[in-house]
Design an enzyme around this catalytic site. Structure first.
Site, mmCIF file in Angstrom:
data_model
loop_
_atom_site.group_PDB
_atom_site.id
_atom_site.type_symbol
_atom_site.label_atom_id
_atom_site.label_comp_id
_atom_site.label_asym_id
_atom_site.label_seq_id
_atom_site.Cartn_x
_atom_site.Cartn_y
_atom_site.Cartn_z
ATOM 1 N N CYS A 155 0.829 -1.205 0.000
ATOM 2 C CA CYS A 155 0.000 0.000 0.000
ATOM 3 C C CYS A 155 0.864 1.256 0.000
ATOM 4 O O CYS A 155 1.303 1.724 1.053
ATOM 5 C CB CYS A 155 -0.939 -0.012 1.200
ATOM 6 S SG CYS A 155 -1.988 1.445 1.257
ATOM 7 N N CYS A 206 -0.613 4.141 1.965
ATOM 8 C CA CYS A 206 -0.507 4.051 3.436
ATOM 9 C C CYS A 206 0.931 4.299 3.897
ATOM 10 O O CYS A 206 1.151 4.960 4.903
ATOM 11 C CB CYS A 206 -0.900 2.655 3.940
ATOM 12 S SG CYS A 206 -2.288 1.904 3.121
ATOM 13 N N ASP A 207 1.908 3.725 3.190
ATOM 14 C CA ASP A 207 3.272 3.668 3.729
ATOM 15 C C ASP A 207 4.287 4.553 3.002
ATOM 16 O O ASP A 207 5.428 4.667 3.458
ATOM 17 C CB ASP A 207 3.773 2.211 3.713
ATOM 18 C CG ASP A 207 2.877 1.318 4.562
ATOM 19 O OD1 ASP A 207 2.351 1.827 5.567
ATOM 20 O OD2 ASP A 207 2.698 0.143 4.223
#
Ligand code: NDP
Length: 304
Positions: free
Chosen positions: A132, A135-136
């Site tokens: 992701c 997200c990261d």
């Protein structure tokens, strides 16, 4: 006893919930392991009609949920682990509620990211290996990173990361991208994205056993290997439908997708929508459309 239980809360589940709630069936939605589904991990969505300036995936799915709740749909943090579709009353075993009984079910459990299957990948998940980018990605601001895959997800991830990171290497096993032309063109014209063609990730390096320092690439044509120093590897090599718990209960195809006729499954009273039954398109707008179709079919079924 519920009239209708919907499994999954991505665009397919939310749109099914909206239609079923407006039809007066007070559907119960089990949100699943990833409430909101894959959209919650997407940054800007430019191709969902109605949003000329794009919309964040999370915001879109939250709005869909609120809209369904407004008409009486009930969302619960729970996931189904086992089904019994043998009788007219459908029985669902869930992680929180225990056993639920209902007259009709809509399966909208979506799909999950596929992994490479390397030992190092498992060990370094959360330490530089991720599926992701949204997200990261921020953890690797200013660093050099790699994305593995050649589809739209990989291209979208590479473009997103190119705005944060010093350099992005897109690793693809062939010599042409699978992604749509518009995405591929954007990737190929972004100065800080380089493509490692005909390459697969043979290993992920972490000499101090704590975080990613590079990946070993194997050339699929020559067989030669080389080390690419990167701080993170984002895996974007496609998806697997979340249908493991349905095995034996209804017809699945060889890849695990639910076999449907429209949105009807092989079991009466059980309908399916979204990516769990869609090996071809996998688009939020199509998932939402099929969720509406499934709810209309379920309504007809429930009304006899
Ligand atoms: P895809 O199945 O389209 O692409 C997967 C990519 O990963 C392919 O390039 C494939 O290579 C590669 N791959 C698969 N397995 C391996 C492996 N074991 N090792 C190395 N590489 C591998 O998946 P996506 O998630 O990219 O997209 C899924 C769907 O979602 C598509 O329909 C896409 O259009 C859509 N989508 C649309 C977006 C948008 O429009 N904004 C954004 C994201 C997704 P190969 O090409 O050789 O098969």
């Amino acid at each position: 006893m519920h009239d209708l239980v919907i499994l999954g809360s991505g665009p397919a589940g939310c749109s099914a919930a909206l239609y079923a709630a407006r039809a007066g069936f007070s559907p119960l939605v089990l949100e699943g392991m990833q409430p909101g589904g894959q959209l919650t991990q997407t940054s800007d969505i430019e191709n969902y009609p109605g949003f000329p300036k794009a919309i964040n995936g999370y915001d879109l799915v939250v709005a869909m949920r609120r809209q369904a709740e407004r008409f009486g749909a009930v969302f619960q943090m729970d996931a189904c682990t086992e089904v019994d579709f043998t009788g007219e009353i459908k029985r669902l075993k869930t992680m929180v509620a225990g056993t639920l009984e209902c007259r009709a079910v809509i399966l909208a459990t979506g799909a999950s990211a596929r992994w490479l299957g390397l030992d190092s990948e498992k060990r370094l998940m959360g330490h530089g290996v991720s599926a992701c980018a949204t997200c990261d990605g921020a953890f690797f601001k200013g660093k050099e990173v790699a994305v593995n895959g050649g589809g739209d997800t990989a291209c979208e991830d590479a473009l997103f990361l190119s705005r944060l990171c010093a350099k992005v290497t897109l690793i693809h096993r062939r010599d042409a991208l699978r992604a749509s032309k518009v995405m591929a063109d954007r990737v190929l014209s972004t100065p800080n994205i380089e493509v490692a063609w005909n390459s697969v990730v043979a290993d992920i390096l972490d000499p101090n056993q704590e975080k990613v320092t590079g990946v070993v690439l194997r050339d699929t044509v020559t067989g030669e290997t080389r080390t690419l120093p990167v701080s993170a590897l984002f895996v974007a090599i496609g998806h697997t439908p979340n249908t493991e718990f349905l095995k034996g209960a209804l017809e699945l195809d060889a890849h695990g997708y639910i076999v449907t006729d429209g949105t009807r499954t092989s079991v009466k009273g059980v309908f399916a929508a979204g990516d769990a039954q869609d090996p071809a398109y996998k688009q939020a707008v199509i998932a939402a459309g099929s969720g509406a179709m499934a709810a209309l079919e379920a309504e007809r079924y429930l009304l006899g």
